[in-house]
Motif scaffolding. Sequence first.
Motif, mmCIF file in Angstrom:
data_model
loop_
_atom_site.group_PDB
_atom_site.id
_atom_site.type_symbol
_atom_site.label_atom_id
_atom_site.label_comp_id
_atom_site.label_asym_id
_atom_site.label_seq_id
_atom_site.Cartn_x
_atom_site.Cartn_y
_atom_site.Cartn_z
ATOM 1 N N LEU A 130 -6.665 4.150 5.672
ATOM 2 C CA LEU A 130 -7.586 3.018 5.727
ATOM 3 C C LEU A 130 -7.575 2.252 4.407
ATOM 4 C CD1 LEU A 130 -10.656 4.720 7.486
ATOM 5 C CD2 LEU A 130 -8.967 3.195 8.524
ATOM 6 N N THR A 131 -7.670 2.986 3.303
ATOM 7 C CA THR A 131 -7.724 2.340 1.977
ATOM 8 C C THR A 131 -6.433 1.567 1.688
ATOM 9 O OG1 THR A 131 -9.152 4.133 1.210
ATOM 10 C CG2 THR A 131 -8.115 2.757 -0.463
ATOM 11 N N ARG A 132 -5.289 2.191 2.014
ATOM 12 C CA ARG A 132 -3.985 1.555 1.745
ATOM 13 C C ARG A 132 -3.827 0.264 2.531
ATOM 14 N NH1 ARG A 132 -0.300 0.033 -1.636
ATOM 15 N NH2 ARG A 132 1.832 -0.033 -0.799
ATOM 16 N N THR A 133 -4.183 0.280 3.816
ATOM 17 C CA THR A 133 -4.022 -0.922 4.646
ATOM 18 C C THR A 133 -4.949 -2.038 4.193
ATOM 19 O OG1 THR A 133 -5.589 0.027 6.222
ATOM 20 C CG2 THR A 133 -3.239 0.364 6.657
ATOM 21 N N VAL A 134 -6.166 -1.708 3.786
ATOM 22 C CA VAL A 134 -7.098 -2.739 3.316
ATOM 23 C C VAL A 134 -6.572 -3.377 2.032
ATOM 24 C CG1 VAL A 134 -9.418 -3.091 2.351
ATOM 25 C CG2 VAL A 134 -9.131 -1.764 4.449
ATOM 26 N N MET A 135 -6.018 -2.562 1.126
ATOM 27 C CA MET A 135 -5.473 -3.090 -0.117
ATOM 28 C C MET A 135 -4.289 -4.012 0.157
ATOM 29 S SD MET A 135 -7.393 -2.051 -2.500
ATOM 30 C CE MET A 135 -6.346 -2.562 -3.860
ATOM 31 N N LEU A 136 -3.451 -3.664 1.144
ATOM 32 C CA LEU A 136 -2.303 -4.525 1.484
ATOM 33 C C LEU A 136 -2.773 -5.878 2.000
ATOM 34 C CD1 LEU A 136 0.089 -1.928 3.185
ATOM 35 C CD2 LEU A 136 0.432 -3.093 0.977
ATOM 36 N N VAL A 137 -3.807 -5.885 2.842
ATOM 37 C CA VAL A 137 -4.307 -7.176 3.355
ATOM 38 C C VAL A 137 -4.886 -7.996 2.217
ATOM 39 C CG1 VAL A 137 -5.990 -8.234 4.906
ATOM 40 C CG2 VAL A 137 -4.717 -6.222 5.651
ATOM 41 N N ARG A 138 -5.589 -7.351 1.299
ATOM 42 C CA ARG A 138 -6.130 -8.082 0.156
ATOM 43 C C ARG A 138 -5.022 -8.700 -0.702
ATOM 44 N NH1 ARG A 138 -10.894 -3.862 -1.834
ATOM 45 N NH2 ARG A 138 -12.521 -4.612 -0.392
ATOM 46 N N ASP A 139 -3.821 -8.060 -0.708
ATOM 47 C CA ASP A 139 -2.680 -8.595 -1.463
ATOM 48 C C ASP A 139 -1.830 -9.538 -0.623
ATOM 49 O OD1 ASP A 139 -3.520 -7.077 -3.572
ATOM 50 O OD2 ASP A 139 -2.166 -5.403 -3.155
ATOM 51 N N ASP A 140 -2.432 -10.042 0.522
ATOM 52 C CA ASP A 140 -1.717 -10.964 1.440
ATOM 53 C C ASP A 140 -0.463 -10.324 2.018
ATOM 54 O OD1 ASP A 140 -3.607 -12.930 1.076
ATOM 55 O OD2 ASP A 140 -2.572 -13.770 -0.683
ATOM 56 N N ARG A 141 -0.495 -9.043 2.287
ATOM 57 C CA ARG A 141 0.640 -8.328 2.899
ATOM 58 C C ARG A 141 0.186 -7.731 4.230
ATOM 59 N NH1 ARG A 141 2.481 -4.283 -1.687
ATOM 60 N NH2 ARG A 141 3.976 -3.717 -0.038
#
Length: 470
Positions: A130-141
């Motif tokens: 969950l944490t990894r996917t949220v961080m990727l979206v925040r980085d526009d990925r």
Amino acid sequence: MEAGTPAHRGIPSLPVTMVLAGVSAILLIVVASIAIWSSTMARGGVEGLRDTSLVQSSALTFLSRLQDAETGQRGYILTGNSTFLEPYERSVGQVPADLERLKSATADDPEQARQVDHLGELLNAKIQELTRTVMLVRDDRRDDALALVSAAGGKAAMDDIRLVVRHILESEDEKQLEREAALASWTRVSTLAIAASALVALVLVAITFRVGQRQYAVSEDMRRRLAEANDRLEAEVERRTSEAEGARAEAVREKERAVSERSRVELLLQDVNHRVGNNLAMVSGMLGLQISATGDANTKMQLRAAQERVATIANAQRRLRLRDDLSTTRADEIVESALSDLRATLGPDRPVEIEAQLEPIVVDGRDAIYLAILTNEIVMNAVKHAFEGRERGRILVSLARAEEGVCLTVEDDGRGMASPAALGTGLGTKLVTRLARQFGGEPDISSRPGGGTRIALPLPHLGAPLGAGA
């Protein structure tokens, strides 16, 4: 006395009396031990039920919180809308505490503790995803986040967690069933033991009665032998005096036995009423557990209504006090008890005043329970529906003698009914109508002068005749 005739012929020896006393003492110890043991078993069953409820509620809270976190994560990945992060972050922050509570609740059960440890491993992996996917979206990925969700098997991981939680819940259900089966088995054993003790007690009573008969016969025989040595006239006077004294003593004994038997019956009736009330209270508690385990709102509402009705019957049964005839009671007292329970359940957030004007009326004990149910149903209906949109309200409950039988009246100063021709079609309405008809009456619904609703229930067949004393 006749020559060679021993004075103690036929009198039971001292060892017989000592044996009877010893057996009686043993019976008392057995009955007391059974009572203590039954209380211990019942307390253990209640504690087990509480432990099961704690484990199940903790597991369900944990799963619900994790599902909220996953829902926020999925919403944020798919839409990029940051508003989905609020439930996600709140749930992720609370899930570890939920898991700790579940660990604490299962600490005494090694098998369940292993399941919770495994659940912790799955949770760590899930939170990392969950944490990894949220961080990727925040980085526009977002594409990388979607790929990571598919590669990490997010749905499979959540299914594994659900499977472990379901296993924990099913294990607790199985343990509770085993506890109930053991308690039922021991209850049968204690019942047989009490029955055997009662049988032995009856035998002792018969033996004691026989011994008393023999003692009385010997006493009369000795009295007769002594009278024969005296003058005929003096013997006649002595005989009649003895008979009079014997009759008086027997009358006193009979009166004392009658009073003792009545007291015993009263105590037994009170104990039965209390036990029935406790059993119904346990049913109410089980319904409460079912409510907490039910997710459907409509089912919760129906179960809660059933729980309230069972609680009303349990409280009325426990507070039932029969009069000297052991069959009737005061209707006004049982109605006041039901109203007191309703006032206690309202609390400060429901400022509804419930007043009562109750005449002292004697009714059959069984009818009093029905009257408490009628009162509870009508007053609770008024509390729930009559004061919507208002801060305060007032309900007046009246119980009075009528030309035929008794009349129960409930008035409120609420908003009134759109169509006062009928109460409705719900279960409560059917219950009120059926009970009223059982006592020969029909609900009379009308608008109250000044606003509100008035419901009158004539009950011509209720309880004892009007001439019965209060």
